[in-house]
Scaffold this motif. Structure first.
Motif, mmCIF file in Angstrom:
data_model
loop_
_atom_site.group_PDB
_atom_site.id
_atom_site.type_symbol
_atom_site.label_atom_id
_atom_site.label_comp_id
_atom_site.label_asym_id
_atom_site.label_seq_id
_atom_site.Cartn_x
_atom_site.Cartn_y
_atom_site.Cartn_z
ATOM 1 N N SER A 155 -52.234 -34.393 -17.080
ATOM 2 C CA SER A 155 -51.424 -34.384 -18.299
ATOM 3 C C SER A 155 -51.078 -32.959 -18.729
ATOM 4 O O SER A 155 -50.009 -32.730 -19.308
ATOM 5 C CB SER A 155 -52.169 -35.099 -19.429
ATOM 6 N N PHE A 156 -51.952 -31.994 -18.455
ATOM 7 C CA PHE A 156 -51.718 -30.611 -18.884
ATOM 8 C C PHE A 156 -51.101 -29.756 -17.783
ATOM 9 O O PHE A 156 -50.812 -28.584 -17.992
ATOM 10 C CB PHE A 156 -53.025 -29.974 -19.371
ATOM 11 N N ALA A 157 -50.882 -30.367 -16.581
ATOM 12 C CA ALA A 157 -50.216 -29.678 -15.472
ATOM 13 C C ALA A 157 -49.582 -30.749 -14.592
ATOM 14 O O ALA A 157 -50.101 -31.099 -13.532
ATOM 15 C CB ALA A 157 -51.208 -28.835 -14.670
ATOM 16 N N PRO A 158 -48.451 -31.328 -15.014
ATOM 17 C CA PRO A 158 -47.869 -32.507 -14.357
ATOM 18 C C PRO A 158 -47.508 -32.312 -12.893
ATOM 19 O O PRO A 158 -47.340 -33.310 -12.170
ATOM 20 C CB PRO A 158 -46.619 -32.791 -15.200
ATOM 21 N N ALA A 159 -47.413 -31.091 -12.417
ATOM 22 C CA ALA A 159 -47.108 -30.872 -11.012
ATOM 23 C C ALA A 159 -48.313 -31.123 -10.109
ATOM 24 O O ALA A 159 -48.163 -31.214 -8.884
ATOM 25 C CB ALA A 159 -46.607 -29.444 -10.796
ATOM 26 N N ALA B 98 -56.025 -36.688 -9.492
ATOM 27 C CA ALA B 98 -57.349 -36.759 -8.868
ATOM 28 C C ALA B 98 -57.263 -36.267 -7.434
ATOM 29 O O ALA B 98 -56.202 -36.328 -6.805
ATOM 30 C CB ALA B 98 -57.887 -38.186 -8.905
ATOM 31 N N GLY B 99 -58.387 -35.791 -6.925
ATOM 32 C CA GLY B 99 -58.427 -35.355 -5.535
ATOM 33 C C GLY B 99 -59.761 -34.719 -5.200
ATOM 34 O O GLY B 99 -60.638 -34.565 -6.063
ATOM 35 N N VAL B 100 -59.925 -34.370 -3.926
ATOM 36 C CA VAL B 100 -61.111 -33.639 -3.480
ATOM 37 C C VAL B 100 -60.662 -32.277 -2.966
ATOM 38 O O VAL B 100 -59.539 -32.118 -2.472
ATOM 39 C CB VAL B 100 -61.880 -34.403 -2.388
ATOM 40 N N PHE B 101 -61.519 -31.297 -3.096
ATOM 41 C CA PHE B 101 -61.187 -29.956 -2.642
ATOM 42 C C PHE B 101 -61.273 -29.884 -1.130
ATOM 43 O O PHE B 101 -62.158 -30.476 -0.513
ATOM 44 C CB PHE B 101 -62.111 -28.944 -3.302
ATOM 45 N N ARG B 102 -60.342 -29.141 -0.519
ATOM 46 C CA ARG B 102 -60.201 -29.159 0.945
ATOM 47 C C ARG B 102 -61.329 -28.438 1.671
ATOM 48 O O ARG B 102 -61.562 -28.677 2.860
ATOM 49 C CB ARG B 102 -58.858 -28.545 1.356
ATOM 50 N N GLY B 103 -62.025 -27.533 0.997
ATOM 51 C CA GLY B 103 -63.105 -26.807 1.651
ATOM 52 C C GLY B 103 -63.806 -25.882 0.688
ATOM 53 O O GLY B 103 -63.334 -25.638 -0.430
ATOM 54 N N VAL B 104 -64.943 -25.373 1.127
ATOM 55 C CA VAL B 104 -65.755 -24.520 0.264
ATOM 56 C C VAL B 104 -65.055 -23.188 0.032
ATOM 57 O O VAL B 104 -64.521 -22.578 0.959
ATOM 58 C CB VAL B 104 -67.137 -24.277 0.893
ATOM 59 N N SER B 105 -65.054 -22.749 -1.221
ATOM 60 C CA SER B 105 -64.599 -21.407 -1.570
ATOM 61 C C SER B 105 -65.557 -20.863 -2.616
ATOM 62 O O SER B 105 -66.322 -21.613 -3.245
ATOM 63 C CB SER B 105 -63.172 -21.424 -2.106
ATOM 64 N N GLU B 106 -65.501 -19.562 -2.832
ATOM 65 C CA GLU B 106 -66.403 -18.934 -3.804
ATOM 66 C C GLU B 106 -66.246 -19.543 -5.185
ATOM 67 O O GLU B 106 -67.221 -19.716 -5.926
ATOM 68 C CB GLU B 106 -66.120 -17.426 -3.854
ATOM 69 N N ALA C 131 -60.373 -22.950 -20.698
ATOM 70 C CA ALA C 131 -60.697 -23.902 -19.642
ATOM 71 C C ALA C 131 -59.467 -24.411 -18.889
ATOM 72 O O ALA C 131 -59.489 -24.522 -17.658
ATOM 73 C CB ALA C 131 -61.473 -25.087 -20.211
ATOM 74 N N LYS C 132 -58.398 -24.747 -19.595
ATOM 75 C CA LYS C 132 -57.243 -25.364 -18.932
ATOM 76 C C LYS C 132 -56.603 -24.452 -17.887
ATOM 77 O O LYS C 132 -56.364 -24.886 -16.750
ATOM 78 C CB LYS C 132 -56.227 -25.844 -19.968
ATOM 79 N N PRO C 133 -56.301 -23.184 -18.195
ATOM 80 C CA PRO C 133 -55.757 -22.331 -17.132
ATOM 81 C C PRO C 133 -56.730 -22.139 -15.975
ATOM 82 O O PRO C 133 -56.302 -22.032 -14.819
ATOM 83 C CB PRO C 133 -55.458 -21.006 -17.846
ATOM 84 N N TRP C 134 -58.030 -22.125 -16.266
ATOM 85 C CA TRP C 134 -59.033 -22.035 -15.186
ATOM 86 C C TRP C 134 -58.983 -23.275 -14.293
ATOM 87 O O TRP C 134 -59.014 -23.168 -13.062
ATOM 88 C CB TRP C 134 -60.425 -21.870 -15.795
ATOM 89 N N LEU C 135 -58.884 -24.450 -14.897
ATOM 90 C CA LEU C 135 -58.818 -25.691 -14.133
ATOM 91 C C LEU C 135 -57.555 -25.750 -13.279
ATOM 92 O O LEU C 135 -57.601 -26.146 -12.113
ATOM 93 C CB LEU C 135 -58.852 -26.892 -15.076
ATOM 94 N N LEU D 52 -58.041 -23.434 -10.365
ATOM 95 C CA LEU D 52 -59.060 -23.978 -9.467
ATOM 96 C C LEU D 52 -58.478 -25.066 -8.578
ATOM 97 O O LEU D 52 -58.691 -25.080 -7.346
ATOM 98 C CB LEU D 52 -60.218 -24.536 -10.299
ATOM 99 N N ILE D 53 -57.718 -25.984 -9.165
ATOM 100 C CA ILE D 53 -57.150 -27.100 -8.407
ATOM 101 C C ILE D 53 -56.012 -26.631 -7.507
ATOM 102 O O ILE D 53 -55.921 -27.039 -6.333
ATOM 103 C CB ILE D 53 -56.689 -28.209 -9.377
ATOM 104 N N GLN D 54 -55.166 -25.750 -8.010
ATOM 105 C CA GLN D 54 -54.050 -25.235 -7.194
ATOM 106 C C GLN D 54 -54.548 -24.535 -5.937
ATOM 107 O O GLN D 54 -54.014 -24.736 -4.841
ATOM 108 C CB GLN D 54 -53.219 -24.260 -8.012
ATOM 109 N N LEU D 55 -55.582 -23.734 -6.060
ATOM 110 C CA LEU D 55 -56.033 -22.896 -4.946
ATOM 111 C C LEU D 55 -56.955 -23.616 -3.976
ATOM 112 O O LEU D 55 -57.189 -23.119 -2.869
ATOM 113 C CB LEU D 55 -56.733 -21.639 -5.482
ATOM 114 N N ASN D 56 -57.475 -24.775 -4.363
ATOM 115 C CA ASN D 56 -58.495 -25.423 -3.533
ATOM 116 C C ASN D 56 -58.145 -26.844 -3.101
ATOM 117 O O ASN D 56 -58.972 -27.545 -2.538
ATOM 118 C CB ASN D 56 -59.833 -25.456 -4.277
ATOM 119 N N SER D 57 -56.893 -27.264 -3.336
ATOM 120 C CA SER D 57 -56.515 -28.631 -2.941
ATOM 121 C C SER D 57 -55.270 -28.607 -2.047
ATOM 122 O O SER D 57 -54.689 -27.556 -1.809
ATOM 123 C CB SER D 57 -56.259 -29.481 -4.183
#
Length: 305
Positions: A201-205, A209-217, A293-297, A300-305
């Motif tokens: 809802s706060f980032a419609p693009a 839901a999803g899982v992260f593609r791999g481990v990152s720092e 929190a929202k910009p962090w989320l 986090l999702i953009q870079l890891n999914s």
């Protein structure tokens, strides 16, 4: 909006071992054993990033050294991976909750628009004696378990099962939920399903839901120098006490289950530390008090999914 750090997957008590981090860096939160589940580990398949796959039965059997059998029931919840199981075309990621954990979510008024950020205990695995006809998965000798973020799910709708009529004549567009194990238990006024939204809802693009593609720092919760997985290093904005003059609140409501001041260590170099609670599945944070929190989320999702 609420953020829920939600502990899910195998651990030392539920399942008896950490979840696997595979050689390609991908990870899998294994569903815990459940003798009442109609879904067995042999019914589930994990697909790797390269398109190859492995049965959950082989993974849990080998990593637990035979303690869990292929025919054992699997508590597939949260159910996040499309490829894991046979799907209805209308399927969406879903989480079921009940008992004390759901009581805590209800007390925190968790519902549509709130976001679950799943974490669990993970450890590196490898194929042992890869030249064999059937090599086996094992934990890498000397590797250490750690807490990792592994997926996210924004709540699109919350369904209280005892208040819903799921008979065939009334099922409407929710017929696909009939497979879920929370539909097969005893009556329970706390029995609740959280169904994912299509998009954030706060980032419609971004997917809801999803899982992260791999481990990152950025996904590692455990402090890099800690011998205990439960000692965390978090972005400094998690710190509930005033750390910057720009903060609106002198004292913000902390992450639930973490109200004791001595659990928290003041920010330094962009991070704070937290001795996380050993008990509890759902840790809730009111993001109205944490605008960072929202910009962090999103990042986090953009870079890891």
């Amino acid at each position: 909006m609420k953020l829920i750090l939600s502990r899910k997957g195998f651990d030392s008590s539920a399942g008896g071992c950490p979840n696997p981090i595979f050689p390609d860096g991908s990870m899998l939160a294994l569903p815990i054993p459940d003798s009442k589940s109609r879904i067995a580990y042999r019914d589930l398949t994990h697909q790797f990033n390269d398109g190859s796959s492995v049965s959950y039965a082989d993974l849990v059997g080998q990593l637990t050294k035979g303690k869990i059998k292929p025919s054992s029931g699997a508590h597939l919840d949260p159910d996040m991976l499309t490829s894991a199981y046979v799907r209805d075309p209308q399927w969406r990621p879903v989480l079921g909750q009940t008992g004390a954990a759901q009581g805590h979510l209800a007390k925190q008024s968790v519902g549509a628009g709130d976001l679950f950020l799943y974490f669990g205990l993970f450890r590196d695995v490898e194929l042992y004696k890869a030249g064999r006809k059937k090599p086996i998965w094992r934990f890498v000798p000397g590797s250490k378990p750690k807490h990792l973020l592994w997926g996210w799910m924004e709540v699109g709708e919350r369904l209280t099962i005892d208040e819903e009529d799921f008979s065939d004549s009334c099922f409407s567009d929710r017929h696909w939920l009939k497979y879920h194990l929370h539909m097969h238990g005893q009556p329970d006024p706390n029995n609740t399903l959280y169904v994912s939204s299509e998009n954030l809802s706060f980032a419609p693009a971004l997917n809801g839901a999803g899982v992260f593609r791999g481990v990152s720092e950025a996904l590692v919760l455990t402090h890099p120098q800690s011998l205990k997985p439960s000692f965390w290093q978090l972005p400094e904005w998690f710190y509930p006490h005033q750390a910057h003059p720009s903060h609106k609140y002198d004292q913000r409501e902390p992450l639930s289950y973490h109200h004791k001041l001595d659990r928290w260590f003041a920010p330094s170099n962009g991070y704070c530390q937290l001795q996380s609670a050993a008990r509890g599945q759902e840790f809730v944070l009111d993001l109205d008090q944490y605008p960072e929190a929202k910009p962090w989320l999103v990042e986090l999702i953009q870079l890891n999914s």
